[in-house]
Design a protein around this motif. Sequence first.
Motif, mmCIF file in Angstrom:
data_model
loop_
_atom_site.group_PDB
_atom_site.id
_atom_site.type_symbol
_atom_site.label_atom_id
_atom_site.label_comp_id
_atom_site.label_asym_id
_atom_site.label_seq_id
_atom_site.Cartn_x
_atom_site.Cartn_y
_atom_site.Cartn_z
ATOM 1 N N ALA A 95 0.822 -1.211 0.000
ATOM 2 C CA ALA A 95 0.000 0.000 0.000
ATOM 3 C C ALA A 95 0.854 1.258 0.000
ATOM 4 O O ALA A 95 0.551 2.231 -0.711
ATOM 5 C CB ALA A 95 -0.935 -0.008 1.206
ATOM 6 N N GLU A 96 1.937 1.275 0.782
ATOM 7 C CA GLU A 96 2.809 2.456 0.833
ATOM 8 C C GLU A 96 3.494 2.694 -0.508
ATOM 9 O O GLU A 96 3.613 3.833 -0.961
ATOM 10 C CB GLU A 96 3.852 2.283 1.934
ATOM 11 N N ILE A 97 3.970 1.630 -1.142
ATOM 12 C CA ILE A 97 4.605 1.780 -2.453
ATOM 13 C C ILE A 97 3.599 2.279 -3.474
ATOM 14 O O ILE A 97 3.903 3.153 -4.302
ATOM 15 C CB ILE A 97 5.229 0.438 -2.888
ATOM 16 N N ARG A 98 2.393 1.758 -3.409
ATOM 17 C CA ARG A 98 1.334 2.204 -4.315
ATOM 18 C C ARG A 98 1.020 3.680 -4.110
ATOM 19 O O ARG A 98 0.866 4.434 -5.082
ATOM 20 C CB ARG A 98 0.085 1.367 -4.068
ATOM 21 N N ASP A 99 0.952 4.136 -2.867
ATOM 22 C CA ASP A 99 0.539 5.513 -2.577
ATOM 23 C C ASP A 99 1.662 6.531 -2.756
ATOM 24 O O ASP A 99 1.381 7.719 -2.924
ATOM 25 C CB ASP A 99 0.014 5.607 -1.137
ATOM 26 N N THR A 100 2.918 6.100 -2.672
ATOM 27 C CA THR A 100 4.017 7.082 -2.711
ATOM 28 C C THR A 100 4.892 6.962 -3.936
ATOM 29 O O THR A 100 5.822 7.743 -4.097
ATOM 30 C CB THR A 100 4.909 6.927 -1.464
ATOM 31 N N SER A 108 16.204 10.030 -9.335
ATOM 32 C CA SER A 108 16.828 8.998 -10.138
ATOM 33 C C SER A 108 17.196 7.781 -9.301
ATOM 34 O O SER A 108 17.616 7.892 -8.157
ATOM 35 C CB SER A 108 18.090 9.553 -10.813
ATOM 36 N N ARG A 109 17.002 6.619 -9.896
ATOM 37 C CA ARG A 109 17.448 5.338 -9.364
ATOM 38 C C ARG A 109 16.703 4.915 -8.092
ATOM 39 O O ARG A 109 17.118 3.976 -7.427
ATOM 40 C CB ARG A 109 18.956 5.370 -9.096
ATOM 41 N N THR A 110 15.628 5.599 -7.753
ATOM 42 C CA THR A 110 14.866 5.192 -6.579
ATOM 43 C C THR A 110 13.919 4.059 -6.971
ATOM 44 O O THR A 110 13.175 4.160 -7.925
ATOM 45 C CB THR A 110 14.051 6.367 -6.029
ATOM 46 N N THR A 111 13.967 2.981 -6.218
ATOM 47 C CA THR A 111 13.125 1.816 -6.460
ATOM 48 C C THR A 111 12.525 1.362 -5.136
ATOM 49 O O THR A 111 13.003 1.755 -4.064
ATOM 50 C CB THR A 111 13.946 0.660 -7.057
ATOM 51 N N PRO A 112 11.485 0.522 -5.186
ATOM 52 C CA PRO A 112 10.929 0.011 -3.927
ATOM 53 C C PRO A 112 11.964 -0.675 -3.048
ATOM 54 O O PRO A 112 11.944 -0.516 -1.824
ATOM 55 C CB PRO A 112 9.849 -0.966 -4.408
ATOM 56 N N LEU A 113 12.877 -1.454 -3.646
ATOM 57 C CA LEU A 113 13.887 -2.133 -2.844
ATOM 58 C C LEU A 113 14.806 -1.132 -2.157
ATOM 59 O O LEU A 113 15.151 -1.292 -0.977
ATOM 60 C CB LEU A 113 14.717 -3.088 -3.712
ATOM 61 N N SER A 126 5.743 7.261 11.163
ATOM 62 C CA SER A 126 4.287 7.366 11.084
ATOM 63 C C SER A 126 3.811 6.593 9.860
ATOM 64 O O SER A 126 4.569 6.364 8.914
ATOM 65 C CB SER A 126 3.846 8.835 10.990
ATOM 66 N N GLY A 127 2.548 6.199 9.907
ATOM 67 C CA GLY A 127 1.976 5.477 8.785
ATOM 68 C C GLY A 127 1.940 3.974 8.994
ATOM 69 O O GLY A 127 2.215 3.459 10.077
ATOM 70 N N ARG A 128 1.610 3.285 7.916
ATOM 71 C CA ARG A 128 1.326 1.856 7.993
ATOM 72 C C ARG A 128 2.516 1.025 8.463
ATOM 73 O O ARG A 128 2.396 0.229 9.404
ATOM 74 C CB ARG A 128 0.878 1.348 6.625
#
Length: 289
Positions: A95-100, A108-113, A126-128
């Motif tokens: 959910a956090e990856i989806r929302d942000t 540049s070069r920012t990924t979920p991992l 703060s947050g989930r």
Amino acid sequence: MAALAGDVARYWLAEHPAIVGFRWSPSGGLWFSTWVSLLCFLAAYVALCLSLDAFLAALRRKRPLPLGPLPSAHALLMATVSAAIFMGTILSVVAEIRDTRWSWRGRSRTTPLRWLLCFPPGTRSSGRVFFWSYAYYLSRYLHAARGLFAVLRRRRGASARVFAHAAAVAMAFLWLEFSQSFQVLAILASTLAHAVAFGFRFWVGAGLPAARAARGAPVALACQVGLLGCNLACHAGVAWMHFGGAVAGGCSGIGAWVFNTLLNAALLWVFLHCYGKRGVCDDDGKKEL
């Protein structure tokens, strides 16, 4: 039916207002959210366990005190709590990856991992994902009962286990207090390992079908080795991103990460000490996590 169950799980584990609006704050009325409460618990826990160990040693009691079904019941509770935290963290990460994800555009070069390994500087607890980090922190108090069990059952190396559990509580507190990077992956690895290991321990302790044949299986050892390997990989990733310049501005909570690294090194020593001697980490007839 499956889709409805999935929607219900997502709401209660990732979309509930209490989870989405969570904020770590010492003045927010959260349990054990202050340095005073943490230090008081650690002092009382270590003093109780060591005093009890010394008392039993003075009585020259070498046989374990009978605890009945308590260890098995505790194992079931730990397995259930760990599984819930694991699922909640997974759903919250998605959910956090989806929302942000939109905010990563242009960075540049920012990924979920990379986000999972290295929170950007200024990240607030703060947050989930931090709600489940807090749940994990509270579960460390529950897990600390294993140290008391080791003392009561007169296991060798019980004092080392007591300090290891105390260190685990302190580490989880630092994750929240300083928004430490890599904690999400560490929580996922830890809760998965504990769900498997404690579920197996309950299965064996309760004498369920095929439990006798599985009693000697090194499940706890395999989980512990996997957990240590995951922590080592995560620490290496954070070090590369922060000190190697892979992420502009570095990672959040790097001071706490350094302290966390030292504590993990101490826990690694406890692990090697335990499994280097037959039966040292035994809690109920088998080596334990």
